[in-house]
Design a protein around this motif. Sequence first.
Motif, mmCIF file in Angstrom:
data_model
loop_
_atom_site.group_PDB
_atom_site.id
_atom_site.type_symbol
_atom_site.label_atom_id
_atom_site.label_comp_id
_atom_site.label_asym_id
_atom_site.label_seq_id
_atom_site.Cartn_x
_atom_site.Cartn_y
_atom_site.Cartn_z
ATOM 1 N N THR A 299 0.983 -1.204 -0.005
ATOM 2 C CA THR A 299 0.073 0.137 0.078
ATOM 3 C C THR A 299 0.747 1.352 0.069
ATOM 4 O O THR A 299 0.441 2.377 -0.803
ATOM 5 C CB THR A 299 -0.668 -0.178 1.242
ATOM 6 O OG1 THR A 299 -1.806 -1.232 1.052
ATOM 7 C CG2 THR A 299 -1.820 1.175 1.187
ATOM 8 N N LEU A 300 1.978 1.215 0.661
ATOM 9 C CA LEU A 300 2.895 2.408 0.849
ATOM 10 C C LEU A 300 3.549 2.619 -0.538
ATOM 11 O O LEU A 300 3.925 3.695 -1.009
ATOM 12 C CB LEU A 300 3.922 2.434 1.984
ATOM 13 C CG LEU A 300 3.201 2.372 3.442
ATOM 14 C CD1 LEU A 300 4.255 1.830 4.408
ATOM 15 C CD2 LEU A 300 2.876 3.864 3.649
ATOM 16 N N ILE A 301 3.798 1.388 -1.113
ATOM 17 C CA ILE A 301 4.394 1.516 -2.472
ATOM 18 C C ILE A 301 3.449 2.340 -3.524
ATOM 19 O O ILE A 301 4.040 3.144 -4.150
ATOM 20 C CB ILE A 301 4.986 0.258 -3.074
ATOM 21 C CG1 ILE A 301 6.034 -0.174 -2.204
ATOM 22 C CG2 ILE A 301 5.355 0.474 -4.474
ATOM 23 C CD1 ILE A 301 6.585 -1.704 -2.641
ATOM 24 N N ASP A 302 2.229 1.727 -3.213
ATOM 25 C CA ASP A 302 1.159 2.536 -4.348
ATOM 26 C C ASP A 302 1.074 4.013 -3.684
ATOM 27 O O ASP A 302 0.911 4.843 -4.819
ATOM 28 C CB ASP A 302 0.044 1.812 -4.105
ATOM 29 C CG ASP A 302 0.176 0.277 -4.621
ATOM 30 O OD1 ASP A 302 0.915 -0.010 -5.519
ATOM 31 O OD2 ASP A 302 -0.902 -0.535 -4.140
ATOM 32 N N LEU A 303 1.148 4.365 -2.585
ATOM 33 C CA LEU A 303 0.926 5.756 -2.227
ATOM 34 C C LEU A 303 2.146 6.615 -2.441
ATOM 35 O O LEU A 303 2.160 7.828 -2.341
ATOM 36 C CB LEU A 303 0.738 5.997 -0.759
ATOM 37 C CG LEU A 303 -0.781 5.176 -0.344
ATOM 38 C CD1 LEU A 303 -0.737 5.121 1.269
ATOM 39 C CD2 LEU A 303 -1.834 5.772 -0.619
ATOM 40 N N GLY A 304 3.361 5.853 -2.780
ATOM 41 C CA GLY A 304 4.533 6.743 -3.517
ATOM 42 C C GLY A 304 5.547 7.012 -2.509
ATOM 43 O O GLY A 304 6.472 8.084 -2.389
ATOM 44 N N CYS A 305 5.601 6.038 -1.278
ATOM 45 C CA CYS A 305 6.514 6.380 -0.300
ATOM 46 C C CYS A 305 7.737 5.832 -0.499
ATOM 47 O O CYS A 305 7.993 4.930 -1.398
ATOM 48 C CB CYS A 305 6.124 5.446 1.112
ATOM 49 S SG CYS A 305 6.936 5.808 2.623
ATOM 50 N N ASP A 306 8.767 6.640 -0.145
ATOM 51 C CA ASP A 306 10.238 6.263 -0.581
ATOM 52 C C ASP A 306 10.729 5.130 0.155
ATOM 53 O O ASP A 306 11.573 4.179 -0.740
ATOM 54 C CB ASP A 306 11.104 7.415 -0.400
ATOM 55 C CG ASP A 306 10.536 8.841 -1.046
ATOM 56 O OD1 ASP A 306 10.238 8.660 -2.258
ATOM 57 O OD2 ASP A 306 10.532 9.650 -0.699
ATOM 58 N N ALA A 307 10.750 4.942 1.449
ATOM 59 C CA ALA A 307 11.095 3.744 2.062
ATOM 60 C C ALA A 307 10.454 3.419 3.361
ATOM 61 O O ALA A 307 9.139 4.004 3.877
ATOM 62 C CB ALA A 307 12.655 4.117 2.700
ATOM 63 N N MET A 308 11.027 2.256 3.935
ATOM 64 C CA MET A 308 10.325 1.765 5.171
ATOM 65 C C MET A 308 11.190 1.005 6.252
ATOM 66 O O MET A 308 12.288 0.836 5.879
ATOM 67 C CB MET A 308 9.240 0.673 4.729
ATOM 68 C CG MET A 308 10.018 -0.461 4.338
ATOM 69 S SD MET A 308 9.005 -2.024 4.026
ATOM 70 C CE MET A 308 10.238 -3.354 3.668
ATOM 71 N N GLN A 309 10.523 0.931 7.287
ATOM 72 C CA GLN A 309 11.413 0.594 8.482
ATOM 73 C C GLN A 309 10.417 -0.149 9.315
ATOM 74 O O GLN A 309 9.269 0.176 9.491
ATOM 75 C CB GLN A 309 12.055 1.721 9.358
ATOM 76 C CG GLN A 309 12.724 1.331 10.386
ATOM 77 C CD GLN A 309 13.316 2.631 11.322
ATOM 78 O OE1 GLN A 309 13.643 3.598 10.847
ATOM 79 N NE2 GLN A 309 13.669 2.289 12.514
ATOM 80 N N GLY A 310 10.791 -1.145 9.842
ATOM 81 C CA GLY A 310 9.640 -2.186 10.464
ATOM 82 C C GLY A 310 9.996 -3.648 10.484
ATOM 83 O O GLY A 310 11.123 -3.966 9.902
ATOM 84 N N TYR A 311 9.419 -4.197 11.197
ATOM 85 C CA TYR A 311 9.695 -5.828 11.525
ATOM 86 C C TYR A 311 9.537 -6.530 9.918
ATOM 87 O O TYR A 311 10.046 -7.471 9.746
ATOM 88 C CB TYR A 311 8.544 -6.502 12.422
ATOM 89 C CG TYR A 311 9.467 -6.269 13.775
ATOM 90 C CD1 TYR A 311 9.872 -5.061 14.520
ATOM 91 C CD2 TYR A 311 9.254 -7.570 14.697
ATOM 92 C CE1 TYR A 311 10.449 -4.958 15.526
ATOM 93 C CE2 TYR A 311 9.686 -7.343 16.166
ATOM 94 C CZ TYR A 311 10.277 -6.044 16.411
ATOM 95 O OH TYR A 311 10.906 -6.085 17.692
ATOM 96 N N PHE A 312 8.774 -6.079 8.996
ATOM 97 C CA PHE A 312 8.610 -6.671 7.828
ATOM 98 C C PHE A 312 9.864 -6.789 7.067
ATOM 99 O O PHE A 312 10.249 -8.037 6.477
ATOM 100 C CB PHE A 312 7.576 -5.813 7.084
ATOM 101 C CG PHE A 312 7.198 -6.749 6.032
ATOM 102 C CD1 PHE A 312 6.680 -7.924 5.579
ATOM 103 C CD2 PHE A 312 7.846 -6.213 4.499
ATOM 104 C CE1 PHE A 312 6.421 -8.627 4.378
ATOM 105 C CE2 PHE A 312 7.468 -7.060 3.287
ATOM 106 C CZ PHE A 312 7.094 -8.071 3.239
ATOM 107 N N ALA A 313 10.642 -5.908 7.410
ATOM 108 C CA ALA A 313 12.176 -5.625 6.799
ATOM 109 C C ALA A 313 12.952 -6.425 7.334
ATOM 110 O O ALA A 313 13.921 -7.416 7.225
ATOM 111 C CB ALA A 313 12.494 -4.197 6.556
ATOM 112 N N SER A 314 13.012 -6.047 8.844
ATOM 113 C CA SER A 314 13.712 -6.711 9.781
ATOM 114 C C SER A 314 13.780 -6.213 11.373
ATOM 115 O O SER A 314 13.362 -4.730 11.350
ATOM 116 C CB SER A 314 15.442 -6.614 9.704
ATOM 117 O OG SER A 314 16.205 -7.097 10.457
#
Length: 705
Positions: A672-687
């Motif tokens: 969803t964040l990719i669709d909204l145009g967000c640049d990056a993420m941080q959280g347990y899904f990544a690590s």
Amino acid sequence: MNDAYHIAIERILPRRISYRLALSYLLILCLFILVVIKTVAQVQHVTQRSQQFAREDLQKLLQVQNLALDIEGSTSALVLIFSSTQDKRKPAYDAVDAKKTHIDELIQALTNESKDDVELACLERVASTHQEFRQSYLNLFDEIELDNPDGAKRVFEEQVAPARQAFLTESAALLDLEKRNIMQRQEEEKRDLEQLKLQVIAISVIAVLCGLGLAFITQSSVVRPLNDLEKSALQIATGNYDSKVPLTRATEIAQVGIALNTMSDAIATREAEIEQLAYYDQLSHLPNRTLLLKDFSQSDLSNKAMILMDVARLKIVNETLGFGVGDSVIVETSARLQAALRDYPDGSSYLAKFSGGQFALLCSTTGTQTITELVVQLISHFNHHLSTPIICTSHSVDVNMVYGIALSNAETPNLNSLIRNAEIALYAAKANTQISAWYSDAQEASRLSHLSLLSDLRSALLNHELQMWLQPKVRLSDMHCYGFEALVRWQHPQRGFISPIEFVPFAERTGYISHVTEWMLNQAVQTLASWQETYPQLSIAVNVSTNDLRDQHFPDRVSKLLQQHQIHPSRLKLELTESGIMEDPGSAIPLLRSLRDTGIGLSIDDFGTGHSSLAYLQQLPVTELKIDRSFVINIDQLSSTQRLVKTIIEMGHGLNLHVIAEGIETQAERDTLIDLGCDAMQGYFASKPLYGPALQKWLETSKQV
């Protein structure tokens, strides 16, 4: 030689002043006897001048009679002034002044002409009572001119009338003395000159006896006032300032008595002022903490409650509207609290004012109502009385109170402990943003735990108990890691793992968070230095507290640290919260610009949870926005949240900011964040946050920029 002389004199003379005075009078009497013996040889000469003396005495008698007439004239003028209108007082004033001048002239003339000690003493008393009479009618004139008839009447009755009577008494005594002198002269002239020598000798004997009596009387007149002075001084020493020294006719002793009375009044006044300063609040005039503890230090605390009340946002009122408005708020709040307590005549209550905007109420109940019910009713009543805004000059201030309540029990040893318990409850209410809180044992345990944590945290930095864990930041366009956020962890040797949620807020309140920040910066820069060859493209972000933003030397320390380890500034990021910046934007923004000028990247952490305005946002020299995880949870299922997050992302891009979302835990949230145009993420899904071998393994297997 002089010392030996003084020692001999002190040994010869009596030690008591009264005895020394008696000895002095005896010596004077001996001299008087010698004068009398010498006078016998000059009897003939005295006889020849007896007629001349008679004429002089008659003249004195006439002058004394004129003096009595002038006194009566002055009294008549005073009565005229007392009853006259203002325009008719001037002639009366002049008449009084003329009488006064004439009386002074008569007294002076009599004094100059008189050679008799008794007469001179009598004249001195007449002059003294005349001055007292004059001062009293001057006080009367002041009250008349102030158009204060009641005051004038009181001065006339209390000062003028007694002074006039004393003046008349002394003038009458002088008149009687002059009459007696004339009669004595007449009797002496009738005596047989043949028996004059015997009479002189007899008179000398009588004079000696009189002198002895005079010496005894004088001794008594000195000793008794001195004893009175001693008693009064002892009374003052014990704190009894109402006891006054009775005044005597002896001028010196009277002056000492007046000085002692003045000193007593001055000490009483100063003690009252000191007591006011020591035991009462100067704004509200309520008892302070010291007086509360003094009054109830020995009281039974059973069935009692302590309510601590603090004016919410008083610091903001002082800073924005000024301390004058803040003081007015305290005064009006005090008045309303007292008005509310007047509605509870059956309850025993004691309202006191502590420091700042804090009030304390010690209350108890003796009826069927429980103390808990009374406290609830009192708080409700206070809130009702404070519901109306306070008007301070042109400002309207809403007043809200935060309450901390502690009930006494068998484990409450004294009032200090009860106040401390109420303070713990008050701080708990503030920490949890509640209107009120009741003291409990759990709060006490938490307080002791926090105190222990502060001491342990200081040693943790020295004993390497803190750890820096790193959580990856992943670019959504290619799922490559480009950096990490540094997170502090504490592995306590006795308590085990301590959550940052438990010790970081406490460290921020105590100001010790700055030491934690400095430790984290050192760890981050040392880690970046170790990655110079293997991972030169990765960055580490360190959280910065509000305390650090107040330190104007912070940018210099960070710059020196980077130079020391030869780290490019772009590899170090600093994350700041909205609330930390907005607490004092005037000081924070220049400091952030100084950091940005060194090349360090700045990120606004937890964006959306603070209260920053767009006007300030466009002024901030930041490079990144971190959307708080509260906006990300289940974002794939919430269309309204998606629209809000999209707006934030577009706003960030419009300000040329890199936008990262934190707290991503599912693939749906990431997509969803990719669709909204967000640049990056941080959280347990990544690590999840990584440390030690786990971090090294992740670096070796993950994709990196």
